[in-house]
Design a protein around this motif. Sequence first.
Motif, PDB file in Angstrom:
ATOM      1  N   HIS A  51     -23.992  19.571 -20.386  1.00  0.00           N
ATOM      2  CA  HIS A  51     -22.853  19.772 -19.487  1.00  0.00           C
ATOM      3  C   HIS A  51     -22.785  18.614 -18.491  1.00  0.00           C
ATOM      4  CE1 HIS A  51     -19.859  21.899 -17.160  1.00  0.00           C
ATOM      5  NE2 HIS A  51     -20.509  21.483 -16.099  1.00  0.00           N
TER       6      HIS A  51
ATOM      7  N   ALA B 239     -21.888  16.938 -15.203  1.00  0.00           N
ATOM      8  CA  ALA B 239     -21.540  17.280 -13.810  1.00  0.00           C
ATOM      9  C   ALA B 239     -20.921  16.073 -13.112  1.00  0.00           C
ATOM     10  CB  ALA B 239     -22.778  17.741 -13.054  1.00  0.00           C
TER      11      ALA B 239
ATOM     12  N   GLU C 153     -20.866  21.573   2.769  1.00  0.00           N
ATOM     13  CA  GLU C 153     -20.152  22.758   3.257  1.00  0.00           C
ATOM     14  C   GLU C 153     -20.781  23.339   4.537  1.00  0.00           C
ATOM     15  OE1 GLU C 153     -18.500  25.458   0.439  1.00  0.00           O
ATOM     16  OE2 GLU C 153     -19.222  24.274  -1.244  1.00  0.00           O
TER      17      GLU C 153
ATOM     18  N   PRO D 141     -12.390  20.363  -6.500  1.00  0.00           N
ATOM     19  CA  PRO D 141     -12.471  21.791  -6.845  1.00  0.00           C
ATOM     20  C   PRO D 141     -13.897  22.246  -7.164  1.00  0.00           C
ATOM     21  CG  PRO D 141     -11.380  20.521  -8.583  1.00  0.00           C
ATOM     22  CD  PRO D 141     -11.602  19.590  -7.451  1.00  0.00           C
ATOM     23  N   ASN D 142     -14.109  23.546  -7.249  1.00  0.00           N
ATOM     24  CA  ASN D 142     -15.425  24.093  -7.601  1.00  0.00           C
ATOM     25  C   ASN D 142     -15.914  23.431  -8.896  1.00  0.00           C
ATOM     26  OD1 ASN D 142     -14.191  27.237  -6.531  1.00  0.00           O
ATOM     27  ND2 ASN D 142     -15.759  26.073  -5.501  1.00  0.00           N
ATOM     28  N   GLY D 143     -17.167  23.046  -8.880  1.00  0.00           N
ATOM     29  CA  GLY D 143     -17.761  22.468 -10.090  1.00  0.00           C
ATOM     30  C   GLY D 143     -17.426  21.001 -10.309  1.00  0.00           C
ATOM     31  N   ALA D 144     -16.781  20.350  -9.316  1.00  0.00           N
ATOM     32  CA  ALA D 144     -16.347  18.951  -9.496  1.00  0.00           C
ATOM     33  C   ALA D 144     -17.525  17.969  -9.471  1.00  0.00           C
ATOM     34  CB  ALA D 144     -15.346  18.578  -8.401  1.00  0.00           C
TER      35      ALA D 144
ATOM     36  N   LYS E   6     -19.651  17.705  -6.394  1.00  0.00           N
ATOM     37  CA  LYS E   6     -19.902  17.302  -4.995  1.00  0.00           C
ATOM     38  C   LYS E   6     -21.364  17.539  -4.598  1.00  0.00           C
ATOM     39  CE  LYS E   6     -16.891  20.273  -3.529  1.00  0.00           C
ATOM     40  NZ  LYS E   6     -16.491  20.874  -4.831  1.00  0.00           N
ATOM     41  N   SER E   7     -21.838  18.778  -4.803  1.00  0.00           N
ATOM     42  CA  SER E   7     -23.227  19.081  -4.419  1.00  0.00           C
ATOM     43  C   SER E   7     -24.195  18.242  -5.244  1.00  0.00           C
ATOM     44  CB  SER E   7     -23.523  20.569  -4.608  1.00  0.00           C
ATOM     45  OG  SER E   7     -22.710  21.333  -3.756  1.00  0.00           O
ATOM     46  N   THR E   8     -23.864  18.048  -6.512  1.00  0.00           N
ATOM     47  CA  THR E   8     -24.720  17.225  -7.376  1.00  0.00           C
ATOM     48  C   THR E   8     -24.840  15.827  -6.780  1.00  0.00           C
ATOM     49  OG1 THR E   8     -24.016  18.503  -9.296  1.00  0.00           O
ATOM     50  CG2 THR E   8     -24.988  16.352  -9.749  1.00  0.00           C
TER      51      THR E   8
ATOM     52  N   PHE F 204     -26.416  18.111 -17.291  1.00  0.00           N
ATOM     53  CA  PHE F 204     -27.435  19.166 -17.325  1.00  0.00           C
ATOM     54  C   PHE F 204     -27.480  19.730 -18.736  1.00  0.00           C
ATOM     55  CE2 PHE F 204     -25.973  19.313 -12.885  1.00  0.00           C
ATOM     56  CZ  PHE F 204     -27.184  19.280 -12.213  1.00  0.00           C
TER      57      PHE F 204
ATOM     58  N   ARG G 190     -27.774  22.951 -20.747  1.00  0.00           N
ATOM     59  CA  ARG G 190     -27.676  24.404 -20.555  1.00  0.00           C
ATOM     60  C   ARG G 190     -28.050  25.108 -21.837  1.00  0.00           C
ATOM     61  NH1 ARG G 190     -21.789  25.122 -17.901  1.00  0.00           N
ATOM     62  NH2 ARG G 190     -22.255  24.478 -15.798  1.00  0.00           N
TER      63      ARG G 190
ATOM     64  N   HIS H 161     -14.554  22.596   1.603  1.00  0.00           N
ATOM     65  CA  HIS H 161     -13.307  23.111   1.043  1.00  0.00           C
ATOM     66  C   HIS H 161     -12.321  23.394   2.168  1.00  0.00           C
ATOM     67  CE1 HIS H 161     -14.468  23.368  -3.104  1.00  0.00           C
ATOM     68  NE2 HIS H 161     -15.606  23.947  -2.760  1.00  0.00           N
TER      69      HIS H 161
HETATM   70  N1  LIG Z   1     -29.057  23.045 -12.017  1.00  0.00           N
HETATM   71  C1  LIG Z   1     -27.982  23.064 -12.794  1.00  0.00           C
HETATM   72  N2  LIG Z   1     -28.074  23.400 -14.100  1.00  0.00           N
HETATM   73  C2  LIG Z   1     -26.991  23.384 -14.905  1.00  0.00           C
HETATM   74  N3  LIG Z   1     -25.746  23.048 -14.500  1.00  0.00           N
HETATM   75  C3  LIG Z   1     -25.586  22.710 -13.210  1.00  0.00           C
HETATM   76  C4  LIG Z   1     -26.695  22.703 -12.282  1.00  0.00           C
HETATM   77  N4  LIG Z   1     -26.228  22.315 -11.072  1.00  0.00           N
HETATM   78  C5  LIG Z   1     -24.911  22.114 -11.229  1.00  0.00           C
HETATM   79  N5  LIG Z   1     -24.522  22.349 -12.502  1.00  0.00           N
HETATM   80  C6  LIG Z   1     -23.165  22.204 -13.039  1.00  0.00           C
HETATM   81  O1  LIG Z   1     -22.642  20.929 -12.666  1.00  0.00           O
HETATM   82  C7  LIG Z   1     -21.278  21.044 -12.286  1.00  0.00           C
HETATM   83  C8  LIG Z   1     -21.111  20.471 -10.892  1.00  0.00           C
HETATM   84  O2  LIG Z   1     -21.763  21.327  -9.983  1.00  0.00           O
HETATM   85  P1  LIG Z   1     -21.756  21.076  -8.408  1.00  0.00           P
HETATM   86  O3  LIG Z   1     -22.648  22.094  -7.804  1.00  0.00           O
HETATM   87  O4  LIG Z   1     -22.061  19.642  -8.145  1.00  0.00           O
HETATM   88  O5  LIG Z   1     -20.219  21.360  -8.048  1.00  0.00           O
HETATM   89  P2  LIG Z   1     -19.504  21.356  -6.629  1.00  0.00           P
HETATM   90  O6  LIG Z   1     -18.432  20.297  -6.693  1.00  0.00           O
HETATM   91  O7  LIG Z   1     -20.487  21.253  -5.547  1.00  0.00           O
HETATM   92  O8  LIG Z   1     -18.789  22.779  -6.629  1.00  0.00           O
HETATM   93  P3  LIG Z   1     -18.573  23.849  -5.451  1.00  0.00           P
HETATM   94  O9  LIG Z   1     -17.304  23.449  -4.774  1.00  0.00           O
HETATM   95  O10 LIG Z   1     -18.397  25.136  -6.190  1.00  0.00           O
HETATM   96  O11 LIG Z   1     -19.761  23.842  -4.564  1.00  0.00           O
HETATM   97  C9  LIG Z   1     -20.898  22.514 -12.398  1.00  0.00           C
HETATM   98  O12 LIG Z   1     -20.199  22.702 -13.612  1.00  0.00           O
HETATM   99  C10 LIG Z   1     -22.219  23.238 -12.411  1.00  0.00           C
HETATM  100  O13 LIG Z   1     -22.164  24.396 -13.196  1.00  0.00           O
END
Ligand SMILES: Nc1ncnc2c1ncn2[C@@H]1O[C@H](COP(=O)(O)OP(=O)(O)OP(=O)(O)O)[C@@H](O)[C@H]1O
Length: 328
Positions: free
Chosen positions: A37, A39, A182, A58-61, A63-65, A14, A16, A215
């Motif tokens: 950044h 992801a 989640e 962990p948070n930010g790993a 997963k959602s992406t 991404f 930023r 989680h």
């Molecule tokens: N739209 C976006 N713009 C900029 N950065 C993003 C965006 N979406 C996600 N990120 C970044 O990408 C990384 C991965 O985000 P993601 O949401 O996939 O994490 P996650 O593993 O689902 O975390 P969580 O457990 O907190 O839900 C993070 O550092 C997040 O800040």
Amino acid sequence: MSTIISVQSLHKSFIRTRTSGSLLQRMNPMSRVEERHVALRALDLEVQAGETLALIGPNGAGKSTTIKILTGILFPTSGDARVLGLVPWKDRVALAYEIGSVFGQKSQLWLHLPALDAFELLSRIYELDREKFRRRRDLLIELFELGEFADVPVRKLSLGQRMRCEVAASLLHEPRILFLDEPTIGLDPVAKASIRDLIRRANVETGLTVFLTSHDAGDIESLCRRTVIVNRGEAVYDGSTSALRQKVLAKKEIDLKLVRAVENFVAPEGSSIVKQKGSGIKLSVDTQKTGIDRVVGEILRVHEVEDIAIQPAPLEDVIAEIYRRGGL
Ligand SMILES: Nc1ncnc2c1ncn2[C@@H]1O[C@H](COP(=O)(O)OP(=O)(O)OP(=O)(O)O)[C@@H](O)[C@H]1O
Ligand SMILES: [Mg+2]
């Protein structure tokens, strides 16, 4: 078995925009700095039809992406992914007929409408046969026990009731894969157990492939035979959840109650003190390094013990340890 999801070298970064300086300086577009950044670094993954997979990390790993890319919401920066033979970000509409998705943090329903109306709308969107739809809707209302509140606007439901509606709605068009990000977040233990049970039944009874992030160690243990751990956008563990459980069993905890409190309790070799309060002590033992019998024997030799209990370390602790180490 047939491969239903395949992911190769999936990368997502991404851009930023950051601003620095005082408020006035930050209002100047020239003060903006663009940063890349990462992801997802390079994710490889294959999922077979009928699998139940937990993607954890962990948070930010990332997963959602990953889920957003696989459901066609986001496109990757590079790499390849196929879901049911389709490229999700190119064939999003065709894919939508074949997959379901549930995002615990974001409702997929229309908050001002009751679930019944949402089901009706979804049946039109998915162009379902009327008779087939009615049968499916009634079956889901029965299975998910929605009868009491299916005609109440979703915004007036409790979180647990809403989630049951969300999962039921995601299964209305009989998808082959269900993506859940989640799904049990914020739910009480009874509601969690109910959601897990319903998803597990859909997997066992219809062969639905389940791709879940959570989680909650309970979701992973009770629902997913396979676990993939991602850290900083890369898979650091991919194997059966029971194998992860065995790693847990390699660590055991000893709950100890001594007859008299000891001020300077010395943990036997191969163990470490997790917690001490008066005569109560919790020890952690790595059974790959020391036999539990040796540690217990040493304690009994030195101290008068009132009570002792040996337990496997909770899966949660092992997962936390894996995250700390960045892998296994
Ligand atoms: N739209 C976006 N713009 C900029 N950065 C993003 C965006 N979406 C996600 N990120 C970044 O990408 C990384 C991965 O985000 P993601 O949401 O996939 O994490 P996650 O593993 O689902 O975390 P969580 O457990 O907190 O839900 C993070 O550092 C997040 O800040
Ligand atoms: Mg997430």
